[in-house]
Motif scaffolding. Structure first.
Motif, PDB file in Angstrom:
ATOM      1  N   ALA A   1      46.720 -35.929 -92.431  1.00  0.00           N
ATOM      2  CA  ALA A   1      45.490 -36.677 -92.116  1.00  0.00           C
ATOM      3  C   ALA A   1      45.779 -37.924 -91.287  1.00  0.00           C
ATOM      4  O   ALA A   1      44.857 -38.525 -90.726  1.00  0.00           O
ATOM      5  N   ASP A   2      47.055 -38.327 -91.213  1.00  0.00           N
ATOM      6  CA  ASP A   2      47.397 -39.589 -90.542  1.00  0.00           C
ATOM      7  C   ASP A   2      47.655 -39.394 -89.046  1.00  0.00           C
ATOM      8  O   ASP A   2      48.604 -39.951 -88.495  1.00  0.00           O
ATOM      9  N   VAL A   3      46.845 -38.598 -88.414  1.00  0.00           N
ATOM     10  CA  VAL A   3      47.026 -38.325 -86.986  1.00  0.00           C
ATOM     11  C   VAL A   3      45.687 -38.485 -86.285  1.00  0.00           C
ATOM     12  O   VAL A   3      44.646 -38.087 -86.808  1.00  0.00           O
ATOM     13  N   THR A   4      45.740 -39.102 -85.129  1.00  0.00           N
ATOM     14  CA  THR A   4      44.513 -39.269 -84.364  1.00  0.00           C
ATOM     15  C   THR A   4      44.767 -38.899 -82.903  1.00  0.00           C
ATOM     16  O   THR A   4      45.933 -38.804 -82.480  1.00  0.00           O
ATOM     17  N   ALA A   5      43.727 -38.647 -82.150  1.00  0.00           N
ATOM     18  CA  ALA A   5      43.872 -38.315 -80.727  1.00  0.00           C
ATOM     19  C   ALA A   5      42.866 -39.108 -79.915  1.00  0.00           C
ATOM     20  O   ALA A   5      41.725 -39.306 -80.340  1.00  0.00           O
ATOM     21  N   TYR A   6      43.296 -39.627 -78.778  1.00  0.00           N
ATOM     22  CA  TYR A   6      42.375 -40.253 -77.829  1.00  0.00           C
ATOM     23  C   TYR A   6      42.880 -39.956 -76.423  1.00  0.00           C
ATOM     24  O   TYR A   6      44.082 -39.941 -76.190  1.00  0.00           O
ATOM     25  N   SER A   7      41.961 -39.706 -75.526  1.00  0.00           N
ATOM     26  CA  SER A   7      42.325 -39.298 -74.163  1.00  0.00           C
ATOM     27  C   SER A   7      43.327 -38.135 -74.246  1.00  0.00           C
ATOM     28  O   SER A   7      43.031 -37.113 -74.823  1.00  0.00           O
ATOM     29  N   ASN A   8      44.531 -38.308 -73.704  1.00  0.00           N
ATOM     30  CA  ASN A   8      45.519 -37.221 -73.746  1.00  0.00           C
ATOM     31  C   ASN A   8      46.676 -37.566 -74.690  1.00  0.00           C
ATOM     32  O   ASN A   8      47.770 -37.062 -74.551  1.00  0.00           O
ATOM     33  N   VAL A   9      46.399 -38.460 -75.661  1.00  0.00           N
ATOM     34  CA  VAL A   9      47.454 -38.949 -76.562  1.00  0.00           C
ATOM     35  C   VAL A   9      47.202 -38.473 -77.990  1.00  0.00           C
ATOM     36  O   VAL A   9      46.076 -38.513 -78.476  1.00  0.00           O
ATOM     37  N   ILE A  10      48.282 -38.029 -78.646  1.00  0.00           N
ATOM     38  CA  ILE A  10      48.237 -37.756 -80.087  1.00  0.00           C
ATOM     39  C   ILE A  10      49.075 -38.847 -80.739  1.00  0.00           C
ATOM     40  O   ILE A  10      50.212 -39.071 -80.324  1.00  0.00           O
ATOM     41  N   GLN A  11      48.527 -39.501 -81.746  1.00  0.00           N
ATOM     42  CA  GLN A  11      49.242 -40.640 -82.324  1.00  0.00           C
ATOM     43  C   GLN A  11      49.204 -40.595 -83.845  1.00  0.00           C
ATOM     44  O   GLN A  11      48.199 -40.213 -84.452  1.00  0.00           O
ATOM     45  N   SER A  12      50.335 -41.024 -84.419  1.00  0.00           N
ATOM     46  CA  SER A  12      50.425 -41.157 -85.872  1.00  0.00           C
ATOM     47  C   SER A  12      49.824 -42.497 -86.253  1.00  0.00           C
ATOM     48  O   SER A  12      50.176 -43.523 -85.667  1.00  0.00           O
ATOM     49  N   THR A  13      48.931 -42.508 -87.253  1.00  0.00           N
ATOM     50  CA  THR A  13      48.324 -43.781 -87.672  1.00  0.00           C
ATOM     51  C   THR A  13      49.232 -44.513 -88.652  1.00  0.00           C
ATOM     52  O   THR A  13      48.983 -45.672 -88.963  1.00  0.00           O
ATOM     53  N   THR A  14      50.279 -43.865 -89.132  1.00  0.00           N
ATOM     54  CA  THR A  14      51.190 -44.527 -90.076  1.00  0.00           C
ATOM     55  C   THR A  14      52.297 -45.305 -89.372  1.00  0.00           C
ATOM     56  O   THR A  14      52.565 -46.450 -89.709  1.00  0.00           O
ATOM     57  N   ASN A  15      52.939 -44.680 -88.375  1.00  0.00           N
ATOM     58  CA  ASN A  15      54.050 -45.386 -87.706  1.00  0.00           C
ATOM     59  C   ASN A  15      53.761 -45.727 -86.244  1.00  0.00           C
ATOM     60  O   ASN A  15      54.601 -46.323 -85.566  1.00  0.00           O
TER      61      ASN A  15
END
Lengths: 168, 215
Positions: free
Chosen positions: A49-63
């Motif tokens: 669940a700790d993953v988000t996406a914006y534009s063309n980026v996938i990012q971990s919300t934890t680290n």
């Protein structure tokens, strides 16, 4: 063989050139790349669940680690090579169209696997991320294209849509 | 469950590729050498006005130029620097382990000769990748050398093609050309399977659309 190679090279060079055109990048490539990032993030969120996406980026919300899916990492080039290989091969149009649809789907599915694996690999070790990104996955995606094409040729042979080869 | 020829080939190709990639990576310093020499000769003959030489630092190839640039990050404003674009060769060189893996996976005859021939055949494409990478840095990233808009477009195309397509595609094309025996056996097996399942397939398609299996 020579005819196939020449036709293959011409088709894929033309398609690759078209892909690089500004309007094609704006209308198709960039939106597709963003869609791929969103799809990959949604897929990952099934088990993380700790993953988000914006534009063309996938990012971990934890680290905070993120990967940006750039043109070139979106499976379009691999799909272009498969399209050229199928179109250049002497076969009836109906199996060609079916091969294109299923084949592109297969290539994109492996590319999503590549994106997700690189996302986690990068959080674990950046050296391995670089190695997998620059060498390993590049070749594996091409192997995927080759195997999809071989399976398509196998289908044609099994259905009697290409003649049995002479002994080599 | 019996693995098909394709399934077995894929598993063997992946396993051999991982092994060959490891060995190739360890030999990076050696496999970079012929490309460094060829790339040096190429840029010296095509751009004698500003290409002054090539230095090899491990697997990194540095183009020495007489081109001056300003505004380089980390230097005082107005200070002039000489442009020396660097290229990491390995990202253009992994086609060799891929080709050898494919030859091993298909049990190609004359493996050593084909691998050696393949290594030589891959060189021009690797030089292409390295040279266009340098050119992209010289003409597009820094604009240090005067190229027309059309030339910059061609350089962008050559760079993208040399980075995204050629390194992985060329070894596969070489394998197809070098081991046609595998493809013939593969099509033959599939044809016979099809004839066993459906005897109507014998002698080509029922609708007369059958094509020659040799492309």
């Amino acid at each position: 063989m020579l005819r196939f190679f020449l036709l293959f090279l011409v088709i894929q060079a033309v398609l690759f050139g078209v892909e690089l055109l500004g309007p094609v990048q704006a209308v198709f490539i960039m939106p597709w790349t963003g869609l791929l990032a969103t799809f990959s993030a949604n897929l990952v969120q099934f088990f993380d669940a700790d993953v988000t996406a914006y534009s063309n980026v996938i990012q971990s919300t934890t680290n905070g680690f993120g990967v940006a899916i750039q043109p070139g990492c979106n499976g379009v080039e691999a799909s272009i090579i498969l399209v050229a290989a199928i179109l250049a091969f002497p076969a009836p149009w109906r199996p060609k169209l079916a091969g294109l649809a299923i084949g592109i789907l297969a290539v994109q599915a492996v590319n999503v696997l590549r994106i997700v694996s690189l996302f986690y690999l990068g959080q674990w070790n950046m050296q391995w991320f670089e190695f997998a990104h620059l060498y390993l996955w590049q070749a594996l995606i091409m192997l995927d294209v080759l195997v999809v094409w071989l399976l398509w040729v196998r289908y044609l042979a099994r259905k009697g849509l290409i003649r049995m080869p002479h002994a080599a | 469950m019996r693995l098909s020829l394709v399934g077995l080939f894929l598993l063997k190709a992946i396993a051999w590729f991982l092994a060959c990639l490891f060995v190739w990576y360890q030999l990076g310093n050696v496999v970079t050498l012929p490309v460094a020499l060829l790339a040096k000769a190429t840029v010296a003959s095509v751009f004698p006005a500003w290409a002054e030489g090539v230095e090899k630092a491990g697997t990194t190839l540095v183009l020495l130029t007489g081109l001056e640039v300003t505004g380089v990050a980390g230097t005082p404003a107005g200070q002039v620097a000489v442009l020396t674009p660097e290229v990491e060769f390995m990202k253009y060189g992994y086609g060799l382990p891929l080709l050898i893996a494919l030859l091993l996976a298909s049990n190609a005859r004359g493996l050593l000769a084909k691998a050696a021939l393949g290594a030589v055949a891959l060189l021009p494409f690797q030089v292409w990748g390295v040279c266009f990478d340098w050119l992209k840095q010289v003409a597009i990233d820094t604009g240090a050398a005067p190229f027309s808009a059309t030339a910059r477009e061609l350089i962008a195309f050559g760079y993208q093609f040399g980075y995204l397509v050629l390194p992985a595609l060329v070894p596969v094309m070489l394998w197809v050309a070098m081991d046609r025996r595998f493809l013939s056996a593969f099509v033959l097996e599939a044809t016979l399977e099809g004839e066993t399942e459906n005897p109507d397939n014998k002698g080509g398609s029922a609708d007369g659309q059958g094509s020659d299996a040799h492309p």
